[in-house]
Design a protein around this motif. Structure first.
Motif, PDB file in Angstrom:
ATOM      1  N   ARG A  58       0.753  -1.362   0.007  1.00 17.38           N
ATOM      2  CA  ARG A  58       0.113  -0.043  -0.103  1.00 17.38           C
ATOM      3  C   ARG A  58       0.810   1.156  -0.041  1.00 17.38           C
ATOM      4  O   ARG A  58       1.804   1.314   0.701  1.00 17.38           O
ATOM      5  CB  ARG A  58      -0.984   0.074   1.279  1.00 17.38           C
ATOM      6  CG  ARG A  58      -2.083   1.156   1.096  1.00 17.38           C
ATOM      7  CD  ARG A  58      -2.903   1.231   2.062  1.00 17.38           C
ATOM      8  NE  ARG A  58      -3.644  -0.059   2.059  1.00 17.38           N
ATOM      9  CZ  ARG A  58      -4.711  -0.283   1.568  1.00 17.38           C
ATOM     10  NH1 ARG A  58      -5.052   0.558   0.515  1.00 17.38           N
ATOM     11  NH2 ARG A  58      -5.292  -1.422   1.544  1.00 17.38           N
ATOM     12  N   ASP A 134     -12.389   9.687   6.913  1.00 15.74           N
ATOM     13  CA  ASP A 134     -13.609  10.531   7.217  1.00 15.74           C
ATOM     14  C   ASP A 134     -14.261  10.654   5.815  1.00 15.74           C
ATOM     15  O   ASP A 134     -15.474  10.942   5.722  1.00 15.74           O
ATOM     16  CB  ASP A 134     -13.136  11.787   7.754  1.00 15.74           C
ATOM     17  CG  ASP A 134     -14.098  12.655   8.240  1.00 15.74           C
ATOM     18  OD1 ASP A 134     -15.019  12.025   8.614  1.00 15.74           O
ATOM     19  OD2 ASP A 134     -13.949  14.006   8.036  1.00 15.74           O
ATOM     20  N   CYS A 174      -7.261   3.887  -0.628  1.00 19.47           N
ATOM     21  CA  CYS A 174      -7.992   2.939   0.275  1.00 19.47           C
ATOM     22  C   CYS A 174      -9.485   2.483  -0.306  1.00 19.47           C
ATOM     23  O   CYS A 174     -10.402   2.572   0.189  1.00 19.47           O
ATOM     24  CB  CYS A 174      -8.116   3.235   1.495  1.00 19.47           C
ATOM     25  SG  CYS A 174      -6.627   3.477   2.273  1.00 19.47           S
TER      26      CYS A 174
ATOM     27  N   GLN B  69      -9.654  15.173  15.135  1.00 20.00           N
ATOM     28  CA  GLN B  69      -9.967  15.963  14.125  1.00 20.00           C
ATOM     29  C   GLN B  69     -11.406  16.301  13.820  1.00 20.00           C
ATOM     30  O   GLN B  69     -12.034  14.919  13.991  1.00 20.00           O
ATOM     31  CB  GLN B  69      -9.287  15.716  12.845  1.00 20.00           C
ATOM     32  CG  GLN B  69      -7.669  16.071  12.852  1.00 20.00           C
ATOM     33  CD  GLN B  69      -7.192  15.745  11.360  1.00 20.00           C
ATOM     34  OE1 GLN B  69      -7.660  15.278  10.550  1.00 20.00           O
ATOM     35  NE2 GLN B  69      -5.830  16.537  11.384  1.00 20.00           N
ATOM     36  N   GLY B  71     -14.354  16.575  11.262  1.00 24.14           N
ATOM     37  CA  GLY B  71     -14.888  16.498   9.904  1.00 24.14           C
ATOM     38  C   GLY B  71     -15.958  17.237   9.783  1.00 24.14           C
ATOM     39  O   GLY B  71     -16.528  17.824  10.622  1.00 24.14           O
ATOM     40  N   GLU B  72     -16.508  17.196   8.577  1.00 28.01           N
ATOM     41  CA  GLU B  72     -17.948  17.964   8.208  1.00 28.01           C
ATOM     42  C   GLU B  72     -18.876  17.126   8.994  1.00 28.01           C
ATOM     43  O   GLU B  72     -18.967  15.912   9.412  1.00 28.01           O
ATOM     44  CB  GLU B  72     -18.111  17.845   6.621  1.00 28.01           C
ATOM     45  CG  GLU B  72     -17.231  18.263   5.580  1.00 28.01           C
ATOM     46  CD  GLU B  72     -16.456  17.610   5.091  1.00 28.01           C
ATOM     47  OE1 GLU B  72     -16.688  16.434   5.066  1.00 28.01           O
ATOM     48  OE2 GLU B  72     -15.499  18.120   4.155  1.00 28.01           O
ATOM     49  N   GLU B  73     -19.842  17.990   9.242  1.00 28.48           N
ATOM     50  CA  GLU B  73     -21.061  17.477  10.203  1.00 28.48           C
ATOM     51  C   GLU B  73     -20.554  17.133  11.547  1.00 28.48           C
ATOM     52  O   GLU B  73     -21.269  16.222  12.274  1.00 28.48           O
ATOM     53  CB  GLU B  73     -21.617  16.062   9.567  1.00 28.48           C
ATOM     54  CG  GLU B  73     -22.332  16.241   8.335  1.00 28.48           C
ATOM     55  CD  GLU B  73     -22.978  14.904   7.819  1.00 28.48           C
ATOM     56  OE1 GLU B  73     -22.497  13.843   8.192  1.00 28.48           O
ATOM     57  OE2 GLU B  73     -23.801  14.918   6.862  1.00 28.48           O
ATOM     58  N   LYS B  75     -18.212  15.396  12.681  1.00 27.06           N
ATOM     59  CA  LYS B  75     -17.931  13.731  13.117  1.00 27.06           C
ATOM     60  C   LYS B  75     -16.153  13.622  13.614  1.00 27.06           C
ATOM     61  O   LYS B  75     -15.596  14.479  12.831  1.00 27.06           O
ATOM     62  CB  LYS B  75     -17.963  12.734  12.078  1.00 27.06           C
ATOM     63  CG  LYS B  75     -17.933  11.418  12.266  1.00 27.06           C
ATOM     64  CD  LYS B  75     -18.114  10.389  11.104  1.00 27.06           C
ATOM     65  CE  LYS B  75     -17.693   9.307  11.194  1.00 27.06           C
ATOM     66  NZ  LYS B  75     -16.377   8.983  10.192  1.00 27.06           N
ATOM     67  N   GLN B  77     -12.846  12.249  14.254  1.00 21.15           N
ATOM     68  CA  GLN B  77     -11.867  11.131  13.873  1.00 21.15           C
ATOM     69  C   GLN B  77     -10.868  11.199  15.057  1.00 21.15           C
ATOM     70  O   GLN B  77      -9.853  12.315  15.052  1.00 21.15           O
ATOM     71  CB  GLN B  77     -11.418  11.374  12.494  1.00 21.15           C
ATOM     72  CG  GLN B  77     -10.133  10.442  12.300  1.00 21.15           C
ATOM     73  CD  GLN B  77     -10.658   8.920  12.283  1.00 21.15           C
ATOM     74  OE1 GLN B  77     -11.735   8.651  11.889  1.00 21.15           O
ATOM     75  NE2 GLN B  77      -9.605   8.109  12.738  1.00 21.15           N
ATOM     76  N   LEU B  79      -7.542  10.793  16.635  1.00 21.53           N
ATOM     77  CA  LEU B  79      -6.030  10.398  15.950  1.00 21.53           C
ATOM     78  C   LEU B  79      -5.096   9.694  16.931  1.00 21.53           C
ATOM     79  O   LEU B  79      -4.470   8.592  16.833  1.00 21.53           O
ATOM     80  CB  LEU B  79      -5.379  11.298  15.461  1.00 21.53           C
ATOM     81  CG  LEU B  79      -6.073  12.382  14.214  1.00 21.53           C
ATOM     82  CD1 LEU B  79      -5.327  13.690  14.027  1.00 21.53           C
ATOM     83  CD2 LEU B  79      -5.968  11.584  13.132  1.00 21.53           C
ATOM     84  N   ARG B  80      -5.261   9.969  18.170  1.00 24.51           N
ATOM     85  CA  ARG B  80      -4.488   9.570  19.230  1.00 24.51           C
ATOM     86  C   ARG B  80      -5.233   9.517  20.613  1.00 24.51           C
ATOM     87  O   ARG B  80      -6.027  10.401  20.728  1.00 24.51           O
ATOM     88  CB  ARG B  80      -3.160  10.375  19.265  1.00 24.51           C
ATOM     89  CG  ARG B  80      -2.138   9.748  18.849  1.00 24.51           C
ATOM     90  CD  ARG B  80      -0.888  10.554  18.564  1.00 24.51           C
ATOM     91  NE  ARG B  80      -1.012  11.627  17.574  1.00 24.51           N
ATOM     92  CZ  ARG B  80      -1.177  12.856  17.964  1.00 24.51           C
ATOM     93  NH1 ARG B  80      -0.456  13.220  18.970  1.00 24.51           N
ATOM     94  NH2 ARG B  80      -1.538  13.779  16.868  1.00 24.51           N
ATOM     95  N   LEU B 151      -6.121   1.131   8.959  1.00 23.94           N
ATOM     96  CA  LEU B 151      -7.288   1.654   8.646  1.00 23.94           C
ATOM     97  C   LEU B 151      -7.711   1.218   7.491  1.00 23.94           C
ATOM     98  O   LEU B 151      -8.845   0.973   7.208  1.00 23.94           O
ATOM     99  CB  LEU B 151      -7.118   3.423   8.695  1.00 23.94           C
ATOM    100  CG  LEU B 151      -7.463   4.043   9.658  1.00 23.94           C
ATOM    101  CD1 LEU B 151      -7.313   5.397   9.305  1.00 23.94           C
ATOM    102  CD2 LEU B 151      -8.997   3.805  10.180  1.00 23.94           C
ATOM    103  N   ALA B 152      -6.729   1.118   6.467  1.00 24.01           N
ATOM    104  CA  ALA B 152      -7.083   0.931   5.244  1.00 24.01           C
ATOM    105  C   ALA B 152      -7.778  -0.398   4.904  1.00 24.01           C
ATOM    106  O   ALA B 152      -8.479  -0.513   4.146  1.00 24.01           O
ATOM    107  CB  ALA B 152      -5.846   1.176   4.004  1.00 24.01           C
TER     108      ALA B 152
END
Lengths: 216, 235
Positions: A58, A134, A174, B69, B71-73, B75, B77, B79-80, B151-152
């Motif tokens: 990746r 996101d 991804c 962080q 996001g829009e709306e 939401k 995320q 990170l740590r 994540l991916a």
């Protein structure tokens, strides 16, 4: 993105700094290898890959001029955690681990520059993390294309200078290859871009920006 | 009723001794102690905001903190996560950029603030501290790289199991194997990168499969082996 020209210039002027040239598909270093030194990119394009279970490789980062590769492995004294492969003829300035450590130890302010360089790499990675976790797929695709335009520029103001295969692009965003292709076809029917034989021609950058910004 | 609160002293602070500041000598510790200030933060209170410019460094004395962080709306995320002994906001401070994420308290916290000038002077004076900071950042970079691949590729269920294991390792567990953190389902969803609904559903699945037992908001790992298997962690 902040370039670390200061550290880059210092490394360039160091005794023992070597110029190394690489051809397309050359591997600069492999994941798991003990690092021999750092590479400052003088010109060219490099992809940073990380192996995964069940997936070939990746792309976690795309690097270009001014970026320095391999610092974190040397600082923390562990093998490379990723693989760097050349996408386009590349020239790097190479400084061996010993020389690099000597250089950094010689002045505390160099350490600060190293920290700055690390910070900017982490920032790039984290914005990538929040993008893939996101954003909606359409947005992700638009944002990635804009990033590529910003980073590598356009040939004849239209054609993306960087050539990534559909597989690579999909892995970077991804997504599955099929789904990404569908989005690209949508984009091309809407007159935003054209993709043929691995070349992406951007026709409507404004529209891409609008899609990338769009709230879900 | 105002709680009695004593500013933690740097000299004997266990958090300091466990992080990069362990390399300071006595004089430098005094300097740090003189210049810092200390605050109590309640649950959900923000310590710094994404987009603001940093003026100093935060050092967690106790409590649990999320770095996220928006996001829009709106939401989140995540990170740590951070716990006692961790530093916050050092990256923005060093790179001179605005904060790329916000920090909020998940469980009541005591956090010390070290002004930019003091920190930079210490960095310049103490080469061991600089080394430690370089090592810390290098470690962060490695983690970020690993996070992208995690994540991916992995499906939500695996990421969920992995997150529970991560929380267990990060915050530790008590004698009954209950993880030492009460984290809301929203926050867990934020770490995994999924919706709260999915998060609750998978936690219920895990409970049915007897991988975990719920003790209020806290999670008890009942079948560690099974959970590791669900997470597909091979290393």
């Amino acid at each position: 993105m902040v370039l670390n020209l200061e550290l880059y210039d210092i490394i360039r002027s160091q005794k023992g700094a070597d110029i190394k040239e690489f051809k397309k598909n050359d591997c600069i270093y492999h994941e798991g290898e003990i690092p021999e030194g750092i590479h400052c990119i003088d010109s060219g394009k490099i992809k940073i890959l990380k192996s995964e279970i069940n997936v070939k490789n990746r792309i976690v980062q795309l690097a270009s001029k001014g970026e320095i590769l391999g610092i974190h492995a040397i600082v923390n004294n562990h093998p490379y955690t990723s693989t760097a492969v050349v996408m386009d003829k590349t020239k790097t300035i190479f400084l061996s681990s010993d020389n690099f450590i000597k250089l950094v130890e010689s002045d505390n302010s160099y350490k600060f520059l190293v920290m700055k360089s690390l910070c900017s790499s982490i920032d790039t990675m984290e914005s990538h993390i929040s993008m893939i976790s996101d954003k909606q797929s359409e947005q992700r695709c638009a944002q990635t294309l804009l990033m590529l335009i910003n980073k590598y520029g356009l040939k004849n103001k239209k054609i993306l200078k960087i050539k990534l295969s559909l597989d690579e692009l999909a892995s970077y965003m991804c997504m599955s290859r099929g789904y990404m292709k569908k989005i690209m076809i949508d984009f091309s029917t809407n007159g935003i871009l054209n993709f043929e034989s691995g070349e992406i021609t951007i026709l409507d950058k404004k529209q891409l920006e609008i899609i990338a910004q769009k709230a879900n | 009723v105002k709680n009695f609160f004593e500013t933690p002293s740097c000299e004997s602070c266990a958090s300091r001794l466990s992080n990069v500041f362990c390399s300071l000598n006595d004089n430098q510790v005094n300097e740090l102690a003189l210049d810092k200030s200390c605050n109590i933060y309640k649950k959900a209170q923000l310590i710094f905001y994404e987009g603001n410019r940093p003026t100093g460094l935060y050092c967690v004395n106790q409590g649990k903190i999320k770095i996220f962080q928006t996001g829009e709306e709106g939401k989140e995320q995540i990170l740590r996560l951070a716990k006692e002994g961790d530093l916050l906001g050092y990256r923005a401070l060093i790179s001179g950029e605005p904060y790329s994420a916000s920090a909020a308290v998940m469980e009541d916290a005591v956090v010390c603030y070290i002004p930019r000038k003091t920190f930079f002077e210490l960095l310049q004076k103490n080469s061991e501290l600089s080394n430690k900071m370089m090592q810390l950042l290098s470690h962060d970079l490695k983690e970020a790289e690993a996070r992208i691949t995690g994540l991916a590729q992995k499906p939500v269920r695996e990421r969920m199991a992995e997150t529970i294991l991560m929380l267990r390792e990060f915050y530790g567990s008590d004698d009954d194997e209950i993880i030492n953190a009460s984290i809301s389902r929203e926050d867990i969803a934020g770490i995994v990168g999924t919706s709260t609904e999915t998060c609750i559903r998978i936690i219920a699945d895990f409970k049915h499969e007897k991988l975990i037992v719920l003790a209020g908001k806290r999670i008890k790992v009942a079948n560690l082996h099974g959970l590791i298997k669900a997470a597909h962690v091979f290393d």
